[in-house]
Design a protein around this motif. Structure first.
Motif, short mmCIF file in Angstrom:
data_model
loop_
_atom_site.label_atom_id
_atom_site.label_comp_id
_atom_site.label_asym_id
_atom_site.label_seq_id
_atom_site.Cartn_x
_atom_site.Cartn_y
_atom_site.Cartn_z
N UNK A 17 0.85 -1.18 0.00
CA UNK A 17 0.00 0.00 0.00
C UNK A 17 0.89 1.24 0.00
N UNK A 18 0.51 2.20 -0.82
CA UNK A 18 1.22 3.47 -0.84
C UNK A 18 0.38 4.53 -0.13
N UNK A 19 1.06 5.37 0.60
CA UNK A 19 0.45 6.56 1.18
C UNK A 19 1.10 7.74 0.48
N UNK A 20 0.31 8.52 -0.24
CA UNK A 20 0.82 9.70 -0.93
C UNK A 20 0.31 10.90 -0.16
N UNK A 21 1.24 11.68 0.37
CA UNK A 21 0.87 12.76 1.28
C UNK A 21 1.46 14.09 0.85
N UNK A 22 0.63 15.10 0.86
CA UNK A 22 1.04 16.45 0.51
C UNK A 22 1.85 17.08 1.64
N UNK A 23 2.94 17.77 1.28
CA UNK A 23 3.72 18.50 2.29
C UNK A 23 3.08 19.86 2.61
N UNK A 24 2.24 20.37 1.72
CA UNK A 24 1.59 21.65 1.98
C UNK A 24 0.66 21.47 3.17
N UNK A 25 0.72 22.39 4.12
CA UNK A 25 0.00 22.27 5.40
C UNK A 25 0.51 21.04 6.17
N UNK A 27 1.86 20.53 8.98
CA UNK A 27 1.49 20.31 10.39
C UNK A 27 0.18 19.53 10.49
N UNK A 28 -0.63 19.59 9.46
CA UNK A 28 -1.89 18.84 9.40
C UNK A 28 -1.65 17.49 8.71
N UNK A 29 -1.06 17.52 7.52
CA UNK A 29 -0.92 16.30 6.73
C UNK A 29 0.04 15.29 7.37
N UNK A 30 1.00 15.78 8.12
CA UNK A 30 1.91 14.86 8.82
C UNK A 30 1.16 14.00 9.82
N UNK A 31 0.18 14.59 10.50
CA UNK A 31 -0.63 13.84 11.47
C UNK A 31 -1.52 12.83 10.76
N UNK A 32 -2.04 13.20 9.60
CA UNK A 32 -2.85 12.26 8.82
C UNK A 32 -2.02 11.06 8.39
N UNK A 33 -0.80 11.34 7.92
CA UNK A 33 0.08 10.29 7.42
C UNK A 33 0.49 9.31 8.52
N UNK A 34 0.91 9.85 9.66
CA UNK A 34 1.31 9.00 10.79
C UNK A 34 0.14 8.11 11.22
N UNK A 35 -1.04 8.67 11.29
CA UNK A 35 -2.21 7.91 11.73
C UNK A 35 -2.59 6.84 10.72
N UNK A 75 -1.58 -2.64 -4.16
CA UNK A 75 -2.99 -2.96 -4.21
C UNK A 75 -3.90 -1.80 -3.90
N UNK A 76 -3.36 -0.73 -3.35
CA UNK A 76 -4.19 0.41 -2.95
C UNK A 76 -3.31 1.61 -2.67
N UNK A 77 -3.94 2.78 -2.69
CA UNK A 77 -3.25 4.03 -2.35
C UNK A 77 -4.14 4.85 -1.43
N UNK A 78 -3.50 5.43 -0.43
CA UNK A 78 -4.17 6.39 0.45
C UNK A 78 -3.61 7.76 0.10
N UNK A 79 -4.47 8.65 -0.40
CA UNK A 79 -4.05 10.00 -0.78
C UNK A 79 -4.46 10.97 0.32
N UNK A 80 -3.47 11.69 0.85
CA UNK A 80 -3.71 12.57 1.99
C UNK A 80 -3.24 14.00 1.69
N UNK A 81 -4.05 14.96 2.06
CA UNK A 81 -3.68 16.35 1.87
C UNK A 81 -4.63 17.25 2.64
#
Length: 157
Positions: A17-25, A27-35, A75-81
């Motif tokens: 599984x891939x987690x694709x996470x935006x660096x913009x914002x 302080x918010x997206x980092x918490x989404x990614x870790x969780x 098999x899947x991607x989690x897109x976070x931003x």
């Protein structure tokens, strides 16, 4: 007779599984990614089966999501931003384009894509959705992926 199929329990396929996470914002997206990553680990995925890719902003989420979805081992991607409304309508254009692109990628590839893009009016709303009093959308996105991965093998041909 109707057939009821549920993906809330059952075996998870062996996949990456891939987690694709935006660096913009960040302080918010980092918490989404870790969780999201912790949720996958708690479900039995190994650190080696999870790839986290950082992109500059929400606009880049679909391109890198597509890269992972087109590789057989993923098999899947989690897109976070997190896109937060400003003084113009820029946020509306970003949100619409990214959400449609991510949905189309899932339909095109037949692989689940979690929509973990916060589309908030204020920074406070984003904070509440990244571990505050509304929960963490990173957890919700990972849970959705897990459920769909369990459901797909149960679907009739």
């Amino acid at each position: 007779m109707s057939l009821s199929i549920c993906g809330q329990n059952g075996e998870l396929p062996e996949t990456q599984i891939a987690i694709v996470v935006s660096r913009y914002n960040e302080s918010i997206t980092g918490k989404l990614s870790v969780a999201a990553e912790q949720t996958l680990l708690d479900a039995g995925f190994t650190p080696e089966s999870i790839t986290v890719a950082h992109v500059p902003g929400a606009w880049e989420l679909p391109l890198i999501t597509a890269h992972f979805l087109r590789q057989p081992k993923f098999g899947a991607v989690i897109a976070l931003g997190a896109v937060i409304r400003g003084e113009t309508t820029h946020d509306e254009h970003i949100n619409r384009a990214v959400s449609l692109a991510l949905m189309n990628l899932g339909l095109e590839t037949g692989k689940p894509v979690a929509f973990g893009l916060l589309t908030c009016n204020t920074v406070e709303q984003a904070i509440h959705r990244s571990g505050g009093n509304v929960g963490n959308k990173g957890v919700e996105s990972a849970d959705a992926i897990l459920e769909v991965l369990r459901l797909q093998p149960k679907l009739p041909a």
